[in-house]
Scaffold this motif. Structure first.
Motif, PDB file in Angstrom:
ATOM      1  N   PRO A 150       0.947  -1.110   0.059  1.00 14.05           N
ATOM      2  CA  PRO A 150       0.211   0.032   0.095  1.00 14.05           C
ATOM      3  C   PRO A 150       0.828   1.178   0.232  1.00 14.05           C
ATOM      4  N   SER A 151       2.127   1.319   0.329  1.00  8.41           N
ATOM      5  CA  SER A 151       2.925   2.468   0.417  1.00  8.41           C
ATOM      6  C   SER A 151       3.219   3.062  -1.007  1.00  8.41           C
ATOM      7  N   ARG A 152       3.065   2.103  -1.991  1.00  9.65           N
ATOM      8  CA  ARG A 152       3.281   2.581  -3.308  1.00  9.65           C
ATOM      9  C   ARG A 152       1.923   3.369  -4.112  1.00  9.65           C
ATOM     10  N   TYR A 153       0.797   3.309  -3.355  1.00  9.21           N
ATOM     11  CA  TYR A 153      -0.468   4.096  -3.939  1.00  9.21           C
ATOM     12  C   TYR A 153      -1.000   5.292  -2.910  1.00  9.21           C
ATOM     13  N   GLY A 154      -2.061   5.693  -3.601  1.00 10.70           N
ATOM     14  CA  GLY A 154      -3.133   6.687  -2.652  1.00 10.70           C
ATOM     15  C   GLY A 154      -3.916   5.431  -1.894  1.00 10.70           C
ATOM     16  N   ILE A 155      -4.175   5.462  -0.785  1.00 14.05           N
ATOM     17  CA  ILE A 155      -4.849   4.821   0.267  1.00 14.05           C
ATOM     18  C   ILE A 155      -6.042   5.397   0.738  1.00 14.05           C
ATOM     19  N   ALA A 156      -7.089   4.536   1.074  1.00 18.77           N
ATOM     20  CA  ALA A 156      -8.281   4.955   1.552  1.00 18.77           C
ATOM     21  C   ALA A 156      -8.646   4.350   2.650  1.00 18.77           C
ATOM     22  N   VAL A 157      -8.983   5.140   3.790  1.00 18.97           N
ATOM     23  CA  VAL A 157      -9.246   4.588   5.196  1.00 18.97           C
ATOM     24  C   VAL A 157     -11.026   4.581   5.100  1.00 18.97           C
ATOM     25  N   VAL A 158     -11.500   3.332   5.298  1.00 19.28           N
ATOM     26  CA  VAL A 158     -13.053   3.270   4.811  1.00 19.28           C
ATOM     27  C   VAL A 158     -13.939   2.497   5.998  1.00 19.28           C
ATOM     28  N   ARG A 159     -15.129   2.776   5.719  1.00 19.20           N
ATOM     29  CA  ARG A 159     -16.023   2.013   6.705  1.00 19.20           C
ATOM     30  C   ARG A 159     -17.027   1.384   5.746  1.00 19.20           C
ATOM     31  N   ASP A 160     -17.422   0.266   6.124  1.00 20.72           N
ATOM     32  CA  ASP A 160     -18.306  -0.635   5.353  1.00 20.72           C
ATOM     33  C   ASP A 160     -19.710  -0.263   5.267  1.00 20.72           C
ATOM     34  N   GLU A 161     -20.161  -0.203   4.205  1.00 19.16           N
ATOM     35  CA  GLU A 161     -21.570   0.220   4.180  1.00 19.16           C
ATOM     36  C   GLU A 161     -22.570  -0.775   3.364  1.00 19.16           C
ATOM     37  N   GLY A 162     -22.026  -2.040   3.476  1.00 18.60           N
ATOM     38  CA  GLY A 162     -23.029  -3.043   2.827  1.00 18.60           C
ATOM     39  C   GLY A 162     -22.134  -3.430   1.335  1.00 18.60           C
ATOM     40  N   SER A 163     -23.293  -3.814   0.579  1.00 21.70           N
ATOM     41  CA  SER A 163     -22.799  -4.039  -1.000  1.00 21.70           C
ATOM     42  C   SER A 163     -23.698  -3.298  -1.917  1.00 21.70           C
ATOM     43  N   PHE A 164     -23.198  -3.394  -2.985  1.00 22.05           N
ATOM     44  CA  PHE A 164     -23.753  -2.570  -4.267  1.00 22.05           C
ATOM     45  C   PHE A 164     -23.634  -3.230  -5.563  1.00 22.05           C
ATOM     46  N   ASN A 165     -24.687  -3.845  -6.114  1.00 24.78           N
ATOM     47  CA  ASN A 165     -24.372  -4.742  -7.107  1.00 24.78           C
ATOM     48  C   ASN A 165     -23.270  -5.654  -7.268  1.00 24.78           C
ATOM     49  N   ASN A 166     -23.244  -6.284  -6.223  1.00 18.29           N
ATOM     50  CA  ASN A 166     -22.121  -7.546  -5.969  1.00 18.29           C
ATOM     51  C   ASN A 166     -20.900  -6.788  -5.622  1.00 18.29           C
ATOM     52  N   PHE A 167     -20.661  -5.684  -5.343  1.00 21.08           N
ATOM     53  CA  PHE A 167     -19.398  -5.033  -5.075  1.00 21.08           C
ATOM     54  C   PHE A 167     -19.661  -4.733  -3.385  1.00 21.08           C
ATOM     55  N   ARG A 168     -18.406  -4.705  -2.757  1.00 19.76           N
ATOM     56  CA  ARG A 168     -18.317  -4.047  -1.436  1.00 19.76           C
ATOM     57  C   ARG A 168     -18.435  -2.736  -1.423  1.00 19.76           C
ATOM     58  N   LEU A 169     -19.440  -2.228  -0.970  1.00 16.91           N
ATOM     59  CA  LEU A 169     -19.682  -0.755  -0.741  1.00 16.91           C
ATOM     60  C   LEU A 169     -19.169  -0.117   0.327  1.00 16.91           C
ATOM     61  N   VAL A 170     -18.398   0.856   0.281  1.00 17.15           N
ATOM     62  CA  VAL A 170     -17.542   1.697   1.640  1.00 17.15           C
ATOM     63  C   VAL A 170     -17.816   3.122   1.793  1.00 17.15           C
ATOM     64  N   ARG A 171     -17.849   3.670   2.714  1.00 10.96           N
ATOM     65  CA  ARG A 171     -17.760   5.187   2.839  1.00 10.96           C
ATOM     66  C   ARG A 171     -16.322   5.512   3.213  1.00 10.96           C
ATOM     67  N   ILE A 172     -15.642   6.450   2.206  1.00 10.35           N
ATOM     68  CA  ILE A 172     -14.333   6.805   2.618  1.00 10.35           C
ATOM     69  C   ILE A 172     -14.132   7.821   3.755  1.00 10.35           C
ATOM     70  N   LEU A 173     -13.466   7.623   4.700  1.00  7.24           N
ATOM     71  CA  LEU A 173     -13.210   8.544   5.872  1.00  7.24           C
ATOM     72  C   LEU A 173     -12.126   9.210   5.852  1.00  7.24           C
ATOM     73  N   ASP A 174     -10.943   8.729   5.108  1.00  7.62           N
ATOM     74  CA  ASP A 174      -9.743   9.678   4.621  1.00  7.62           C
ATOM     75  C   ASP A 174      -9.088   9.116   3.828  1.00  7.62           C
ATOM     76  N   VAL A 175      -8.043   9.706   3.402  1.00  6.75           N
ATOM     77  CA  VAL A 175      -7.056   9.275   2.267  1.00  6.75           C
ATOM     78  C   VAL A 175      -5.820   9.620   2.383  1.00  6.75           C
TER      79      VAL A 175
END
Length: 260
Positions: A150-175
């Motif tokens: 992960p140190s090579r990329y922009g990273i997201a700190v997230v909170r799970d919000e369930g799923s959406f169209n078979n993908f994991r849906l998250v709210r992004i809290l910080d980057v």
């Protein structure tokens, strides 16, 4: 419907320097699956994927080595082998991904738009991202994937919000941008959907170095903006950004020919 897209193609391509001295990264060829395998520049695949989800107007941000890309796309437009509304703007100096996006403000004016880097492509998720943006009406939707480094990329700190169209849906809290001590292993792929608030967020960044798009996203979140993400498969991002990734991408696309 999201009708506009900004494709950033102004980077110097230092990790692919032997090739990018000859051509912009956007013209590096990949294999397209059809009745027979064909080599096609990645810019064609990016434009095609975005057109499939309703984008009809494109702004290409080019830098000092952008003339071959302009010539290539203009030739396709004049020969009617590409049907799209394409314009160009210049980033005279390599001042960062965020600075390149800021140059699209007049093009976007208002409303939602894609931002897409020229050195990669999603295998899936474009349509789902558009649906998510239309349903939740956030300020941004990001496309995410779990990574081992992960140190090579922009990273997201997230909170799970369930799923959406078979993908994991998250709210992004910080980057964070390429953090030394990452707080998560969820990387941001270089495809985004924004509303116009990202421009003010980028303008309000205080930095002495390059203006990274991640800094603007952080400002957007810190000012109360809603940013959601879809976590895609680890292998969903095809990259031509460095030699190892480029070779892996060519092999994956070639080996997948005829399987779908």
């Amino acid at each position: 419907m999201i009708r506009k897209a900004v494709i950033t193609a102004a980077g110097l391509g230092t990790r692919m320097r032997n090739m990018t001295l000859i051509m912009p990264k956007a013209l590096l060829p990949l294999v397209r699956r059809s009745e027979i395998p064909m080599l096609i520049p990645i810019i064609d695949l990016i434009i095609s994927r975005l057109q499939e989800v309703g984008v009809s107007k494109f702004l290409i941000v080019v830098g000092r080595n952008g003339k071959p890309l302009i010539d290539y796309l203009m030739d396709k437009l004049f020969s009617d082998s590409l049907t799209a509304n394409i314009s160009f703007t210049f980033q005279e100096k390599p001042l960062g991904f965020g600075d390149a996006v800021l140059r699209a403000r007049d093009f976007v004016n208002s409303g939602s738009f894609f931002v897409h880097a020229d050195d990669g492509l999603l295998l899936t998720g474009y349509a789902e991202g558009v649906r998510l943006f239309n349903e939740l009406n956030p300020n941004a939707v990001l496309f995410l994937r779990e990574v081992n480094n992960p140190s090579r990329y922009g990273i997201a700190v997230v909170r799970d919000e369930g799923s959406f169209n078979n993908f994991r849906l998250v709210r992004i809290l910080d980057v964070d941008e390429k953090p030394r001590n990452p707080r998560s292993n969820i990387a941001i792929s270089a495809v985004y959907i924004f509303d116009e608030k990202i421009f003010n967020s980028l303008e309000n960044v205080k930095t002495e170095g390059e203006l990274e798009l991640t800094y603007g996203i952080k400002n957007l979140i810190d000012s109360g903006g809603e940013v959601y993400g879809l976590i895609l498969d680890r292998n969903s991002w095809l990259s031509v950004g460095d030699p190892e990734s480029y070779i892996e991408t060519i092999n994956r696309m070639f080996n997948s020919y005829g399987k779908n």
